[in-house]
Design an enzyme around this catalytic site. Sequence first.
Site, PDB file in Angstrom:
ATOM      1  N   HIS A  67       3.711  -7.460  -6.280  1.00  0.00           N
ATOM      2  CA  HIS A  67       2.929  -6.406  -5.633  1.00  0.00           C
ATOM      3  C   HIS A  67       3.174  -5.024  -6.255  1.00  0.00           C
ATOM      4  O   HIS A  67       2.468  -4.077  -5.913  1.00  0.00           O
ATOM      5  CB  HIS A  67       3.248  -6.348  -4.132  1.00  0.00           C
ATOM      6  CG  HIS A  67       4.587  -5.744  -3.839  1.00  0.00           C
ATOM      7  ND1 HIS A  67       5.766  -6.405  -4.096  1.00  0.00           N
ATOM      8  CD2 HIS A  67       4.925  -4.524  -3.367  1.00  0.00           C
ATOM      9  CE1 HIS A  67       6.779  -5.622  -3.766  1.00  0.00           C
ATOM     10  NE2 HIS A  67       6.300  -4.478  -3.319  1.00  0.00           N
ATOM     11  N   HIS A  82       1.576   0.256  -7.099  1.00  0.00           N
ATOM     12  CA  HIS A  82       1.817  -0.506  -5.871  1.00  0.00           C
ATOM     13  C   HIS A  82       0.487  -1.075  -5.403  1.00  0.00           C
ATOM     14  O   HIS A  82      -0.407  -0.339  -5.005  1.00  0.00           O
ATOM     15  CB  HIS A  82       2.442   0.391  -4.795  1.00  0.00           C
ATOM     16  CG  HIS A  82       3.056  -0.372  -3.681  1.00  0.00           C
ATOM     17  ND1 HIS A  82       2.304  -0.989  -2.706  1.00  0.00           N
ATOM     18  CD2 HIS A  82       4.346  -0.637  -3.390  1.00  0.00           C
ATOM     19  CE1 HIS A  82       3.115  -1.588  -1.850  1.00  0.00           C
ATOM     20  NE2 HIS A  82       4.372  -1.382  -2.257  1.00  0.00           N
TER      21      HIS A  82
END
Length: 162
Positions: A67, A82
Amino acid sequence: MFGFGKKKVAENDANLYAPVTGELINLENVSDPVFAGKMMGDGFAVEPNGGDIVSPVAGEVTLQQGHAVGIKRVDGLEILVHIGIDTVSLNGAPFSPQVKVGDIVSGGDTLSVVDWQSIETAQLPKTTMVLITNSADKLDNLTTNVGSVTAGEQVGQAIAIN
């Protein structure tokens, strides 16, 4: 002679590139207060329309967590991409990393293939942030252009303190 054994060197590129196709927004408009409050650094975000995640900068990959991808530029700026908000809870399932720590990337190189449907099914925001995690110490100036963007398109510049 043939370049065998030569390590690729990151280019010195102050430009910022869209990490994904979508709508570029100011970081202050992100729904998560940690990102919106710039607690992890200054930067920008994109509300994705889908597609792969590409590198928003040129540099060396320093972190790969599904992620999140960390990249260090030649000028010392440390960038964190992110993907989504609270997507760490998905334990990497929707992410297929295309780079590993130590890889040298250019702006627009593919970092990760994302199963956006899995993130939607989990009812998590797909907002993708580009954060300069050492902005308090190293960032001199940041400019970005809000609006519709295409992955890999130049969207601004981040100038490091000399």
